[in-house]
Motif scaffolding. Structure first.
Motif, mmCIF file in Angstrom:
data_model
loop_
_atom_site.group_PDB
_atom_site.id
_atom_site.type_symbol
_atom_site.label_atom_id
_atom_site.label_comp_id
_atom_site.label_asym_id
_atom_site.label_seq_id
_atom_site.Cartn_x
_atom_site.Cartn_y
_atom_site.Cartn_z
ATOM 1 N N MET A 114 0.609 -1.200 -0.059
ATOM 2 C CA MET A 114 0.073 0.021 -0.029
ATOM 3 C C MET A 114 1.002 1.335 0.195
ATOM 4 S SD MET A 114 -3.574 -0.715 2.205
ATOM 5 C CE MET A 114 -2.558 -1.628 3.889
ATOM 6 N N ILE A 115 0.240 2.295 -0.394
ATOM 7 C CA ILE A 115 1.030 3.665 -0.371
ATOM 8 C C ILE A 115 -0.027 4.514 0.167
ATOM 9 C CG2 ILE A 115 1.791 5.228 -2.010
ATOM 10 C CD1 ILE A 115 1.985 3.106 -4.270
ATOM 11 N N ARG A 116 0.861 5.549 1.098
ATOM 12 C CA ARG A 116 0.189 6.324 1.787
ATOM 13 C C ARG A 116 0.771 7.922 1.476
ATOM 14 N NH1 ARG A 116 -1.922 7.186 6.930
ATOM 15 N NH2 ARG A 116 -3.173 5.787 6.164
ATOM 16 N N LEU A 117 -0.176 8.852 1.127
ATOM 17 C CA LEU A 117 0.504 10.149 0.799
ATOM 18 C C LEU A 117 -0.056 11.191 1.760
ATOM 19 C CD1 LEU A 117 -0.102 10.122 -2.993
ATOM 20 C CD2 LEU A 117 1.897 9.924 -1.791
ATOM 21 N N ASN A 118 0.717 12.039 2.341
ATOM 22 C CA ASN A 118 0.148 13.089 3.122
ATOM 23 C C ASN A 118 0.483 14.335 2.509
ATOM 24 O OD1 ASN A 118 -0.411 11.217 5.435
ATOM 25 N ND2 ASN A 118 1.536 11.558 6.154
ATOM 26 N N VAL A 119 -0.478 14.789 2.123
ATOM 27 C CA VAL A 119 -0.367 16.191 1.204
ATOM 28 C C VAL A 119 -0.753 17.267 2.064
ATOM 29 C CG1 VAL A 119 -0.988 17.240 -0.837
ATOM 30 C CG2 VAL A 119 -1.021 14.845 -0.784
ATOM 31 N N TYR A 150 -9.269 8.391 1.721
ATOM 32 C CA TYR A 150 -8.955 9.637 1.095
ATOM 33 C C TYR A 150 -9.720 10.624 2.036
ATOM 34 C CZ TYR A 150 -7.011 12.196 -2.770
ATOM 35 O OH TYR A 150 -6.416 12.941 -3.741
ATOM 36 N N ASP A 151 -8.993 11.381 3.021
ATOM 37 C CA ASP A 151 -9.556 12.402 3.564
ATOM 38 C C ASP A 151 -9.010 13.549 3.534
ATOM 39 O OD1 ASP A 151 -11.380 10.532 5.357
ATOM 40 O OD2 ASP A 151 -9.590 9.546 5.475
ATOM 41 N N LEU A 152 -9.688 14.837 4.007
ATOM 42 C CA LEU A 152 -9.187 16.054 4.433
ATOM 43 C C LEU A 152 -9.416 16.463 5.697
ATOM 44 C CD1 LEU A 152 -8.566 18.710 2.858
ATOM 45 C CD2 LEU A 152 -10.975 19.376 2.810
ATOM 46 N N PHE A 153 -8.395 17.023 6.107
ATOM 47 C CA PHE A 153 -8.279 17.485 7.495
ATOM 48 C C PHE A 153 -7.801 18.996 7.686
ATOM 49 C CE2 PHE A 153 -7.149 13.183 7.493
ATOM 50 C CZ PHE A 153 -7.848 12.432 8.524
ATOM 51 N N GLU A 154 -8.404 19.820 8.464
ATOM 52 C CA GLU A 154 -8.048 21.098 8.802
ATOM 53 C C GLU A 154 -7.308 21.369 10.223
ATOM 54 O OE1 GLU A 154 -10.735 24.155 7.681
ATOM 55 O OE2 GLU A 154 -12.256 22.505 7.369
ATOM 56 N N SER A 155 -6.006 21.991 9.870
ATOM 57 C CA SER A 155 -5.197 21.858 11.274
ATOM 58 C C SER A 155 -6.138 22.770 12.527
ATOM 59 C CB SER A 155 -3.899 22.922 10.918
ATOM 60 O OG SER A 155 -3.240 23.183 12.229
ATOM 61 N N ALA A 156 -5.923 22.439 13.625
ATOM 62 C CA ALA A 156 -6.440 22.969 14.797
ATOM 63 C C ALA A 156 -5.753 24.313 15.199
ATOM 64 C CB ALA A 156 -6.802 21.887 15.777
ATOM 65 N N CYS A 176 -4.994 13.123 3.561
ATOM 66 C CA CYS A 176 -4.339 11.819 3.785
ATOM 67 C C CYS A 176 -4.947 10.925 2.757
ATOM 68 C CB CYS A 176 -4.157 11.569 5.340
ATOM 69 S SG CYS A 176 -3.552 10.198 5.850
ATOM 70 N N GLU A 177 -3.978 10.119 2.150
ATOM 71 C CA GLU A 177 -4.684 9.205 1.118
ATOM 72 C C GLU A 177 -3.847 7.796 1.060
ATOM 73 O OE1 GLU A 177 -3.505 10.456 -3.071
ATOM 74 O OE2 GLU A 177 -3.676 12.198 -1.974
ATOM 75 N N THR A 178 -4.562 6.836 0.822
ATOM 76 C CA THR A 178 -3.894 5.621 0.880
ATOM 77 C C THR A 178 -4.592 4.918 -0.194
ATOM 78 O OG1 THR A 178 -4.117 5.264 3.207
ATOM 79 C CG2 THR A 178 -3.674 3.306 2.114
ATOM 80 N N TRP A 179 -3.671 4.051 -0.976
ATOM 81 C CA TRP A 179 -3.769 3.542 -2.306
ATOM 82 C C TRP A 179 -3.471 2.097 -2.096
ATOM 83 C CZ3 TRP A 179 -6.888 5.786 -5.543
ATOM 84 C CH2 TRP A 179 -6.864 7.150 -5.453
#
Length: 91
Positions: free
Chosen positions: A1-6, A38-44, A53-56
């Motif tokens: 698997m591949i994880r990308l943190n963008v 595949y998720d979108l996060f906002e900094s607190a 953050c996505e995982t393939w």
């Protein structure tokens, strides 16, 4: 698997447009073959920072994703109003 943190850093003038483009990218990408998450996060703590953050499943799935119409339309739209940094992990 591949994880990308963008990591996406934007200024106040572009934040809303970048956030909306990122939300659309997430919604479309979740339907791509091989997408595990595949998720979108906002900094607190930093209002100017978002993260996708996505995982393939594999490299082929990620490559196919990068050629989709939604990716080729939305990523440049995000880049117009933000700086992006990508971390890639294979596991």
């Amino acid at each position: 698997m591949i994880r990308l943190n963008v990591f996406i850093q934007t200024d106040a003038a572009h934040h809303a447009a970048v956030r909306e483009a990122a939300k659309e990218l997430v919604a479309c990408s979740l339907k791509d073959n091989g997408c595990i998450s595949y998720d979108l996060f906002e900094s607190a703590t930093r209002k100017d920072v978002l993260m996708i953050c996505e995982t393939w499943k594999d490299a082929e799935s990620l490559t196919a994703h990068e050629g989709t119409a939604h990716f080729t339309r939305l990523v440049p739209a995000i880049q117009e109003g933000a700086q992006m940094k990508i971390e890639k992990f294979n596991f």
